[in-house]
Design an enzyme around this catalytic site. Structure first.
Site, PDB file in Angstrom:
ATOM      1  N   ASP A   1      -3.236   6.767  -3.078  1.00 54.81           N
ATOM      2  CA  ASP A   1      -2.375   6.101  -2.867  1.00 54.81           C
ATOM      3  C   ASP A   1      -1.178   4.489  -3.856  1.00 54.81           C
ATOM      4  O   ASP A   1      -1.909   4.603  -4.412  1.00 54.81           O
ATOM      5  CB  ASP A   1      -1.966   5.271  -1.352  1.00 54.81           C
TER       6      ASP A   1
ATOM      7  N   ASP B   1      -1.400   1.664  -4.089  1.00 55.15           N
ATOM      8  CA  ASP B   1      -2.178   0.546  -4.815  1.00 55.15           C
ATOM      9  C   ASP B   1      -3.557   0.860  -5.262  1.00 55.15           C
ATOM     10  O   ASP B   1      -4.495  -0.007  -5.604  1.00 55.15           O
ATOM     11  CB  ASP B   1      -2.186  -0.990  -3.971  1.00 55.15           C
TER      12      ASP B   1
ATOM     13  N   ASP C   1      -5.987   2.074  -3.324  1.00 58.19           N
ATOM     14  CA  ASP C   1      -7.524   1.618  -2.897  1.00 58.19           C
ATOM     15  C   ASP C   1      -7.666   2.608  -1.982  1.00 58.19           C
ATOM     16  O   ASP C   1      -9.245   3.195  -1.025  1.00 58.19           O
ATOM     17  CB  ASP C   1      -7.201   0.584  -2.149  1.00 58.19           C
TER      18      ASP C   1
ATOM     19  N   SER D   1       1.065  -1.482   0.429  1.00 59.97           N
ATOM     20  CA  SER D   1       0.298  -0.335  -0.102  1.00 59.97           C
ATOM     21  C   SER D   1       1.285   1.420  -0.047  1.00 59.97           C
ATOM     22  O   SER D   1       1.189   1.743  -0.856  1.00 59.97           O
ATOM     23  CB  SER D   1      -1.191  -0.401   1.043  1.00 59.97           C
TER      24      SER D   1
END
Length: 548
Positions: free
Chosen positions: A296, A298, A300, A149
């Site tokens: 961010d 990734d 999500d 992440s």
């Protein structure tokens, strides 16, 4: 001396079965140098598999993220699925663009096939919500996303979902961890060279087709957006979603638009961290959009910034959470609005006024996604679930679309996101939130702080008496046990403090909220000033009480 010999022996045993030439060479150098201090750090235990899966620094040894650790994790997951009677099911695997992510994904696919399951890899590095969508779309029994992440570049991670498309919760985590612990040697884990499927773009196309569902047919689509992916995987999917929806093409922060595992322009690839948005704001000053949106790495999470005079201001996650709730209510949304306990109580006020359900959960979308009848869920760390039937997890792409739609609607009315926040404050009180977050190298500091607060809970904070002190580790009828403390304070401001260790980073996090009544719009400046004073005092006194 014997202790050092035992340490070197464990390292040599690990080295002998390590399948990765990079970490083999790294470990070989440490053994040859006799660096027992570094080896002790890497072999002093194992990365613990929990409800956040695995996350840690890349490197050789059981306390690092590497192919050996991932193969064992995949074998444990496969054994768990077989024990659940799902041994012939499909496991979908996604990955981001971090160092070693593609390798970890392929190893996972090989282990699944070797264990008799079917495996399908997403076609390339893609946002985590695409993986969460694919699990349900393809009828998989589980999913794995290889990502850290918004962690620093040196980290990677391993996030596990079950067939409902939600992240694992107890007791699945302990069941999988037990199976991982039962793996004795990598030689016992079959890993064929082929047999898994590499998906085409069909699943991504299906996800993109679903993104349209979050918008109101015929709604305005005029908002101009500057977007940064922070060197992550969000650019292509977000721009495709915006094009499908008919929004103006976002202006990209060119230096951060392409995936780069080194994250060269930011200290931490997290929109909440100081400096992370500097390049986005430079771009915004040049092109003057309506809003700035950041994902961010990734994708999500979704961060939003708004004009503030001649400059730009980041909205807190709680502010975006309230804005999206108000937008959904205005559009006639039904069902339950859910949030984590560390998020603002404003969502409950909005839900109550609209006559929709409201529920609080433990921190993390693994809990929010499981709320019965969920229509919308959010947590203050920039996570929003706006289409739970499509993605039962936070989704920074669909959240960005909904924010852009709201900005467009308000633009047509001659209003802004800031105007709507002011209206919500007048209607429900100014819900001001802040956070005291302490990053540590020694996790013992966090344990000491929690111990200090439990043994000597504060009697007052910011001059306000503590009227209620809950130890969340004891659990309740409403919440399962978790390591955390919650304080409610006396006075007109309805102040609240929650303290908990981060589940994904070496941080102690303290969440603060003050609610200041606002009888009329003219009272907003004074209310903000008073809220800032109380929040500042809360930070100071809490830091002293916790010894941080």
């Amino acid at each position: 001396m014997q202790q050092d010999q035992d340490l070197l022996a464990r390292a040599r045993t690990w080295l002998a079965e390590d399948p990765d030439p990079d970490t083999r060479a790294e470990l070989d150098r440490l053994i040859e140098a006799g660096d027992t201090a570094e080896l002790a750090d890497r072999f002093g235990g194992t990365l613990q598999f929990g409800t956040a899966g695995l996350r840690g620094e890349l490197g050789a040894g059981p306390m690092r993220m590497n192919r050996s650790v991932v193969i064992r994790a995949a074998a444990g997951l496969a054994a768990y699925l077989r024990a659940q009677g799902q041994g012939d099911g499909l496991v979908v695997i996604g990955y981001d663009a971090r160092y070693k992510s593609a390798d970890f994904a392929r190893d996972t696919a090989a282990v699944m096939v070797g264990a008799g399951l079917r495996a399908a890899l997403l076609p390339r590095p893609l946002p985590t919500p695409v993986l969460a969508f694919a699990i349900r779309e393809l009828g998989a029994v589980a999913g794995v996303e290889v990502t850290a992440s918004h962690n620093p570049p040196r980290d990677n991670g391993y996030k596990v979902y079950l067939g409902d498309g939600s992240q694992i919760v107890p007791p699945a985590d302990t069941g999988i961890a037990a199976e991982i612990a039962a793996v004795r040697s990598l030689a016992d884990v079959p890993r064929p060279d082929s047999g898994w499927q590499v998906l085409g773009d069909e699943v991504l196309d299906a996800y993109l087709a679903r993104t349209d569902a979050v918008l109101t047919p015929g709604s305005p689509r005029t908002a101009r957006v500057v977007h940064t992916a922070l060197h992550g995987v969000g650019t292509a999917v977000l721009t495709a979603a915006f094009a499908r929806a008919g929004f103006p093409e976002p202006v990209l922060v060119a230096e951060q638009a392409e995936p780069d595992p080194a994250f060269p322009t930011v200290a931490f690839p997290n929109p909440e961290e100081p400096g992370a948005m500097d390049l986005a704001f430079e771009t915004a000053r040049r092109v003057r959009p309506d809003i700035v949106i950041a994902n961010d790495p990734d994708a999500d999470r979704c961060a939003v910034a708004v004009p503030d005079g001649e400059d730009w201001r980041m909205l807190r996650g709680d502010e975006v959470g309230a804005l999206l709730a108000a937008h959904l209510v205005r559009g006639g949304a039904h069902g339950t609005f859910a949030e984590s306990i560390v998020s603002s109580s404003l969502l409950g006020r909005i839900a109550e006024a609209a006559g929709v359900g409201h529920e609080e959960t433990l921190t993390g979308f693994k809990w929010i996604a499981r709320v019965e009848g969920l229509r919308y869920g959010y947590e203050e760390a920039l996570g929003y679930c706006v289409d739970p039937e499509g993605v039962r997890d936070k989704d920074g792409i669909t959240a960005a679309l909904l924010v852009a739609e709201l900005a467009s609607v308000l633009k047509e009315e001659g209003r802004t996101l800031t105007d709507l926040l002011d209206e919500l404050a007048v209607a429900h009180g100014l819900h001001a939130t802040d956070q005291l977050s302490v990053r540590v190298k020694d996790l013992g500091i966090i344990a000491d702080a929690m111990r200090a607060l439990r043994s000597a809970p504060p009697a007052e904070l910011a001059g306000l008496a503590v009227t209620s002190a809950e130890d969340l580790s004891e659990g309740s009828a409403a919440l399962p046990p978790t390591d955390g403390l919650r304080y409610y304070l006396d006075g007109a401001f309805k102040a609240r403090v929650i303290v908990r260790p981060s589940g994904t980073e070496p941080k102690l996090k303290c969440y603060l909220e003050v609610v200041v009544p606002v009888p009329a719009p003219a009272g907003l400046p004074a209310a903000r000033e008073r809220a800032t004073e109380v929040l500042t005092a809360l930070k100071r006194d809490l830091s002293t009480a916790a010894g941080i």
